[in-house]
Design an enzyme around this catalytic site. Structure first.
Site, PDB file in Angstrom:
ATOM      1  N   LEU A   1       0.844  -1.187   0.000  1.00 10.89           N
ATOM      2  CA  LEU A   1       0.000   0.000   0.000  1.00 10.89           C
ATOM      3  C   LEU A   1       0.882   1.242   0.000  1.00 10.89           C
ATOM      4  O   LEU A   1       1.569   1.525   0.987  1.00 10.89           O
ATOM      5  CB  LEU A   1      -0.922  -0.007   1.215  1.00 10.89           C
ATOM      6  CG  LEU A   1      -1.871  -1.209   1.331  1.00 10.89           C
ATOM      7  CD1 LEU A   1      -2.727  -1.097   2.594  1.00 10.89           C
ATOM      8  CD2 LEU A   1      -2.748  -1.326   0.094  1.00 10.89           C
TER       9      LEU A   1
ATOM     10  N   ALA B   1      -0.332   4.398  -1.595  1.00 10.77           N
ATOM     11  CA  ALA B   1      -1.167   5.421  -2.227  1.00 10.77           C
ATOM     12  C   ALA B   1      -1.420   6.627  -1.341  1.00 10.77           C
ATOM     13  O   ALA B   1      -1.985   7.625  -1.794  1.00 10.77           O
ATOM     14  CB  ALA B   1      -2.505   4.809  -2.648  1.00 10.77           C
TER      15      ALA B   1
ATOM     16  N   ARG C   1       1.082  14.649   6.942  1.00 13.84           N
ATOM     17  CA  ARG C   1       1.719  15.017   8.212  1.00 13.84           C
ATOM     18  C   ARG C   1       3.228  15.216   8.088  1.00 13.84           C
ATOM     19  O   ARG C   1       3.869  15.772   8.991  1.00 13.84           O
ATOM     20  CB  ARG C   1       1.415  13.963   9.278  1.00 13.84           C
ATOM     21  CG  ARG C   1       0.027  14.124   9.897  1.00 13.84           C
ATOM     22  CD  ARG C   1      -0.189  13.135  11.029  1.00 13.84           C
ATOM     23  NE  ARG C   1      -0.577  11.827  10.538  1.00 13.84           N
ATOM     24  CZ  ARG C   1      -0.723  10.754  11.306  1.00 13.84           C
ATOM     25  NH1 ARG C   1      -0.484  10.840  12.610  1.00 13.84           N
ATOM     26  NH2 ARG C   1      -1.092   9.596  10.798  1.00 13.84           N
TER      27      ARG C   1
ATOM     28  N   ASP D   1       4.952   2.461   4.398  1.00 11.91           N
ATOM     29  CA  ASP D   1       5.607   3.354   5.361  1.00 11.91           C
ATOM     30  C   ASP D   1       6.055   2.633   6.625  1.00 11.91           C
ATOM     31  O   ASP D   1       6.242   3.253   7.671  1.00 11.91           O
ATOM     32  CB  ASP D   1       4.688   4.521   5.721  1.00 11.91           C
ATOM     33  CG  ASP D   1       3.390   4.078   6.390  1.00 11.91           C
ATOM     34  OD1 ASP D   1       3.173   2.858   6.525  1.00 11.91           O
ATOM     35  OD2 ASP D   1       2.575   4.958   6.757  1.00 11.91           O
TER      36      ASP D   1
ATOM     37  N   GLY E   1      -5.590   0.802  17.137  1.00  9.06           N
ATOM     38  CA  GLY E   1      -6.669  -0.138  17.359  1.00  9.06           C
ATOM     39  C   GLY E   1      -6.195  -1.272  18.253  1.00  9.06           C
ATOM     40  O   GLY E   1      -5.061  -1.746  18.118  1.00  9.06           O
TER      41      GLY E   1
ATOM     42  N   ASN F   1      -3.187  -3.462  16.807  1.00  4.81           N
ATOM     43  CA  ASN F   1      -3.192  -3.900  15.415  1.00  4.81           C
ATOM     44  C   ASN F   1      -2.051  -3.210  14.676  1.00  4.81           C
ATOM     45  O   ASN F   1      -1.985  -1.983  14.619  1.00  4.81           O
ATOM     46  CB  ASN F   1      -4.536  -3.543  14.774  1.00  4.81           C
ATOM     47  CG  ASN F   1      -4.568  -3.791  13.280  1.00  4.81           C
ATOM     48  OD1 ASN F   1      -3.816  -4.606  12.757  1.00  4.81           O
ATOM     49  ND2 ASN F   1      -5.460  -3.088  12.583  1.00  4.81           N
TER      50      ASN F   1
ATOM     51  N   ASN G   1       4.779   8.532   9.938  1.00  6.44           N
ATOM     52  CA  ASN G   1       3.749   9.473   9.520  1.00  6.44           C
ATOM     53  C   ASN G   1       4.225  10.914   9.521  1.00  6.44           C
ATOM     54  O   ASN G   1       3.646  11.751   8.835  1.00  6.44           O
ATOM     55  CB  ASN G   1       2.525   9.342  10.435  1.00  6.44           C
ATOM     56  CG  ASN G   1       1.849   7.997  10.291  1.00  6.44           C
ATOM     57  OD1 ASN G   1       1.374   7.642   9.210  1.00  6.44           O
ATOM     58  ND2 ASN G   1       1.820   7.225  11.362  1.00  6.44           N
TER      59      ASN G   1
ATOM     60  N   TYR H   1      39.601  28.739 -14.098  1.00  2.53           N
ATOM     61  CA  TYR H   1      38.436  29.362 -14.738  1.00  2.53           C
ATOM     62  C   TYR H   1      38.815  30.735 -15.258  1.00  2.53           C
ATOM     63  O   TYR H   1      39.350  31.573 -14.519  1.00  2.53           O
ATOM     64  CB  TYR H   1      37.309  29.465 -13.707  1.00  2.53           C
ATOM     65  CG  TYR H   1      36.004  30.014 -14.230  1.00  2.53           C
ATOM     66  CD1 TYR H   1      35.407  29.478 -15.363  1.00  2.53           C
ATOM     67  CD2 TYR H   1      35.368  31.061 -13.577  1.00  2.53           C
ATOM     68  CE1 TYR H   1      34.205  29.978 -15.830  1.00  2.53           C
ATOM     69  CE2 TYR H   1      34.154  31.563 -14.026  1.00  2.53           C
ATOM     70  CZ  TYR H   1      33.575  31.022 -15.165  1.00  2.53           C
ATOM     71  OH  TYR H   1      32.397  31.511 -15.628  1.00  2.53           O
TER      72      TYR H   1
END
Length: 481
Positions: free
Chosen positions: A11, A13, A18, A109, A146, A176, A234, A393
């Site tokens: 994942l 997308a 943040r 991430d 969660g 989770n 994040n 130069y």
């Protein structure tokens, strides 16, 4: 060997607002490579039959990294329907029709989640009868996550989000981790039931777990050994924390491989760097990019090497170098600045306060201090005097200077390019060399020194300098005549 029954969905997308950055979150560097590259490397190590990466925000930039790091991955563009559930739904639709194995869902991430942890997770799922398995963790602070709610017997029951949890559920410390493994048939069936009928108007992948439980399917939760393995990024504070943890792992790995790291807390080593046994890294050292350091070399303190090659037994002290080659036995620093395409030959020296650029300095040659060497080649065994400037130069274009072997140049020289100084030549102190010098010749600027006697007394009468000059002993005073 390819796992024919495994498909991986990455994942990638999310917008990552943040981070407050114009650069997409997943492309922020971590140990020298983008965050998402760590996840893609893990996916590649699992050797799945299929990998699908879902992208949306800054699609082309992310797709380019995926194509380079994991070209076998299928890239899927998430449509206007938001949510992780929709991303997985589209990824599943991209799998071949004849695939009927397991689908592992990982986040782009979460860079520290390694292949060994996921292989164990997959094995645990396959040993049971669960239609879905959740990866969980026990962080020091579960706030915001969660919670994994288990039955009295310890079996998985449900996931409760922080905002919906009771006080008793908030006391649960198992969370989770956002990594899932599903049997494809069960996943397809429940993905079809997802809706956007919620406050955010998104399709949530966590709802698949609830739907599986309602359908009577078994779901399990497998905790990781250490919570940092599944830490996501994040914002920039979390990026810094993850970088520090990953660097500690990298440094320790090199220590166990025979590298001496005097102060791990101030030493940073990128993922692509290669260090030999018996290398020593002193405090404040950064080994960046694809830098290679050979055995016996000592680097630091306070040194940054970017994409450099350091030879055996070389010494690099308080130096900033980029795309430079320092060959065996050579020494650099302190306070040297090596710009791209600098090559210092074996046993050569670049000393204090020297800047080089596009310079090839031969074996045994020395640029001891306070000099600039740009667009030049120096042969073997030559010595460039202190305070020398290669004037490369002319205001329009850069020009090259060629210094031969066993050349001795005086202090405070200026070499006005393009010039050639032949083998064995000498130049006098303070010389501005505008013409090429033949081998074995001495180049000097013929401007005789003129002493104006009495100038201070005539022009600065009464000053301390005048008084000192008047009272200075004469030559006869010094000889006693």
């Amino acid at each position: 060997m390819t796992d024919a029954r495994l498909a991986i969905v990455v994942l990638a997308a999310g917008q990552g607002t943040r981070m407050k950055s114009s650069l997409p979150k997943l492309l922020h560097p971590l140990a020298g490579v983008p965050i998402v590259s760590h996840v893609l490397a893990t996916a590649r190590a699992l050797d799945a039959a299929h990998v699908v990466t879902v992208v949306r925000h800054e699609r082309d930039l992310l797709a380019a990294v995926v194509a380079e790091d994991l070209p076998e991955s299928t890239i899927v563009d998430q449509d206007e329907i938001p949510g992780t559930g929709r991303a997985v739904e589209q990824a599943v639709a991209a799998l071949p029709a004849d695939f009927d194995g397991d689908v592992l869902v990982i986040n782009g991430d979460v860079p520290l989640l390694n292949a060994a942890t996921l292989a164990s997770f997959i094995a645990s799922h396959r040993q049971g009868n669960a239609a879905g398995t959740v990866l969980s963790a026990y962080p020091d602070d579960a706030t915001g996550y969660g919670r994994i709610i288990r039955s009295v017997e310890g079996a998985f029951d449900r996931i409760v989000e922080q905002k919906d949890a009771t006080d008793a559920e908030l006391a649960v410390t198992e969370i989770n981790a956002g990594v899932y493994l599903f049997g494809l048939a069960a996943l397809r069936e429940q993905l079809a039931q997802l809706t956007t009928a919620n406050a955010q108007g998104e399709k949530y992948l966590t709802d698949v777990i609830e739907l599986l439980r309602r359908a009577g399917s078994e779901v399990s939760a497998v905790p990781v050994a250490d919570a940092w393995i599944v830490a996501g990024i994040n914002d920039r504070a979390q990026l810094g924390d993850t970088a520090q943890k990953l660097n500690a792992l990298i440094v320790r790995g090199w220590q166990l491989a025979g590298v001496t790291v005097q102060d791990p807390a101030t030493t940073w080593i990128d993922l692509k760097a290669v260090l030999a046994a018996d290398v020593t890294l002193l405090p404040g050292t950064q080994i960046i990019g694809a830098t290679v350091v050979a055995t016996g070399a000592i680097v630091g303190p306070d040194t940054t090497l970017r994409d450099c090659e350091i030879g055996e037994n070389a010494r690099v002290n308080r130096t900033d170098a980029t795309f430079a080659v320092i060959e065996a036995g050579a020494s650099v620093g302190p306070f040297s600045y090596l710009r791209p395409n600098t090559v210092l030959g074996a046993d050569g020296k670049i000393g204090a306060f020297v800047e080089t650029k596009n310079a090839q300095i031969g074996a045994g040659s020395k640029v001891p201090h306070l000099s600039y060497v740009g667009d030049a080649t120096v042969g073997e065994g030559s010595n460039i005097g202190a305070g020398t400037i290669f004037a490369n130069y002319d205001g329009v274009a850069k020009h090259h200077s060629a210094i031969g072997s066993h050349v001795r140049t005086g202090s405070h020289n200026v070499f006005v390019a393009p010039i050639t100084i032949g083998d064995g030549a000498y130049t006098g102190a303070g010389t501005v060399v505008r013409k090429s010098v033949p081998a074995g010749a001495l180049a000097i600027n013929v401007t005789p020194q003129r002493n104006m006697d009495g100038w201070v007394h005539a022009n600065r009468p009464g000053t301390a300098a005048d008084t000192a000059a008047v009272n200075a002993p004469t030559s006869s005073d010094k000889t006693g005549e």
